[in-house]
Design an enzyme around this catalytic site. Structure first.
Site, PDB file in Angstrom:
ATOM      1  N   TYR A 141      12.249  38.618  50.718  1.00 49.96           N
ATOM      2  CA  TYR A 141      10.919  39.119  50.372  1.00 49.96           C
ATOM      3  C   TYR A 141      10.158  39.622  51.597  1.00 49.96           C
ATOM      4  CZ  TYR A 141      11.394  37.025  45.698  1.00 49.96           C
ATOM      5  OH  TYR A 141      11.811  36.699  44.435  1.00 49.96           O
ATOM      6  N   LYS A 191      23.833  30.066  48.223  1.00 52.49           N
ATOM      7  CA  LYS A 191      24.932  30.847  47.647  1.00 52.49           C
ATOM      8  C   LYS A 191      25.916  31.091  48.791  1.00 52.49           C
ATOM      9  CE  LYS A 191      26.791  33.188  44.263  1.00 52.49           C
ATOM     10  NZ  LYS A 191      27.452  32.500  43.147  1.00 52.49           N
ATOM     11  N   ASP A 223      23.691  29.449  41.191  1.00 50.77           N
ATOM     12  CA  ASP A 223      24.037  29.708  39.785  1.00 50.77           C
ATOM     13  C   ASP A 223      24.298  28.396  39.050  1.00 50.77           C
ATOM     14  OD1 ASP A 223      26.086  29.678  41.652  1.00 50.77           O
ATOM     15  OD2 ASP A 223      27.402  31.041  40.561  1.00 50.77           O
ATOM     16  N   ASP A 247      11.917  31.155  43.977  1.00 42.51           N
ATOM     17  CA  ASP A 247      11.037  31.895  43.065  1.00 42.51           C
ATOM     18  C   ASP A 247      11.604  31.808  41.643  1.00 42.51           C
ATOM     19  OD1 ASP A 247       9.134  33.585  42.088  1.00 42.51           O
ATOM     20  OD2 ASP A 247       9.885  35.391  43.059  1.00 42.51           O
ATOM     21  N   ASP A 251      10.453  29.080  38.354  1.00 42.27           N
ATOM     22  CA  ASP A 251       9.997  29.567  37.044  1.00 42.27           C
ATOM     23  C   ASP A 251      10.869  28.990  35.929  1.00 42.27           C
ATOM     24  OD1 ASP A 251       7.895  30.976  38.008  1.00 42.27           O
ATOM     25  OD2 ASP A 251       8.536  32.929  37.265  1.00 42.27           O
TER      26      ASP A 251
END
Ligand code: NAD
Length: 357
Positions: A141, A191, A223, A247, A251
């Protein structure tokens, strides 16, 4: 002790939900004799409309001179086509950067009164108590990016992900310390089977862990974590992860509670300064209709009292007032069910404020 709080309502439902939280803070201050000053500033699309800048200098300076910020939300369709550098969301990223807020905390707690609202089965979610510790000012980001370039006649765009060892060390320490005050378990999510940044992340977290032998550490691919959160959320205590994975996972985790309107969040720097905001956005679809659930913002105000001002008793009082109102059956539309009493944003704020102390 006088404490300065800057309140930034932002856009959409931001004004309604911060009004409710301010009411609760004022009542808490009155009952517990706190000297709080509350100063309102603009940010987001509203600020862009007023002065062409989603994050005016005056707002940044006020936040830098305050002890904490209570933030509503920014954004909305109205500003979808403005210059990408002037988008309302730039205010959130800009404040995080300007204030050095490198850690985001998202508690996800499913109390028995909330379990029926979860889309998951009550036996899976009841008792879930996870703290997501997300790195907030690094990673993709904040990396270099290119909006559009042409290579061999083909248009492409790119975003660069990078992390440094000190950035990962700092957030790891925060997570291990947080776990020491909880159930002493950290799950670091990456990851590393694909990404170089994740391999550096995993190496660094493992190295930092040596200083916290009382905390258990395990690593999980992002994942798999996304699956585990809905299969068995009770296995997690503290989840430590980088900016973009955090992020998305936070959520997802927020949905475990059944309403995004219930989830608080804090973004902090190393000197206890924090920006406290609900996990949801500006909900333009319900803005101005007295329909928004203000509880996430009110619980964020409780986090503000606890984490930035060390006022545990006062934070407990706010959290208990929220539980009392829910137990008495009052609900905003997003968590309404049969047999409960439906109330609007303003009334929900009044009911919670009335029960403080
Ligand atoms: P959103 O969180 O605003 O809304 C998603 C859904 O949840 C909507 O149906 C909305 O009505 C509902 N909802 C959200 N908060 C609620 C509440 N307190 N009570 C009841 N229902 C609630 O997400 P979105 O629709 O993807 O985004 C809307 C705008 O918010 C976008 O411009 C986005 O960029 C922005 N946004 C801002 C922040 C922030 O300010 N930190 C965070 C996320 C999204």
């Amino acid at each position: 002790m006088k404490k300065k709080i800057v309140v930034i309502p932002g856009d959409g439902i931001g004004g309604e939900i911060t009004d409710a939280a301010v009411k609760v803070l004022k009542k808490t201050a009155a009952i517990y004799h706190l000297d709080l000053s509350l100063d309102q500033k603009m940010a987001g699309g509203t600020a862009y409309d007023a002065c062409g800048d989603p994050l005016p200098k005056e707002t940044v300076e006020a936040a830098q001179n305050a002890d904490a910020v209570l933030f509503g939300a920014v954004g909305g369709d109205k500003w979808d086509n403005v210059d990408p550098l002037k988008r309302p969301e730039k205010a959130v990223l800009g404040l995080r950067k300007a204030l050095g807020l490198y850690v985001n905390l998202r508690p996800v707690h499913v109390s028995p009164v909330l379990a029926p609202y979860s889309p998951l089965k009550p036996d899976i979610v009841t008792g879930t108590d996870v703290l997501i510790v997300r790195e907030l000012i690094g990673g993709i980001y904040f990396g270099d990016r290119c909006e559009s370039e042409i290579h061999d006649g083909v248009e492409r765009a790119w975003d660069l992900e990078n992390y440094s060892v000190p950035e990962v060390e700092r957030i790891s320490r925060f997570a291990f310390k947080a776990a020491q005050g909880r159930r002493k378990k950290v799950t670091s999510v990456d990851k590393s089977n694909v990404l170089a940044t994740s391999r550096l992340w995993r190496r660094t977290v493992t190295k930092e862990h040596k200083a916290y032998p009382d905390v258990a550490l395990n690593h999980m691919y992002v994942d798999n974590c996304a699956m585990q959160l809905v299969m068995n959320p009770g296995q997690f205590d503290v989840i430590l992860t980088e900016n973009m994975f955090g992020d998305i996972l936070s959520d997802e985790a927020s949905m475990i509670t059944g309403s995004i309107g219930m989830l608080s969040s804090a973004s902090m720097n190393e000197s206890k300064f924090g920006l406290y905001e609900p996990s949801h956005g500006s909900a333009p679809d319900i803005a101005g209709k007295d329909m928004a659930n203000p509880i996430a913002t009110i619980l964020s105000a409780a986090m503000l009292l606890r984490y930035s001002f060390d006022l545990d008793r006062e934070a407990d009082a706010v959290e208990k007032a929220v539980q009392a109102v829910l137990t008495q059956g009052y609900r905003t539309g997003d968590i309404m069910s049969e047999g409960c009493t439906k109330v609007g944003t303003c009334k929900m704020g009044d009911l919670i404020a009335e029960r403080i102390g």
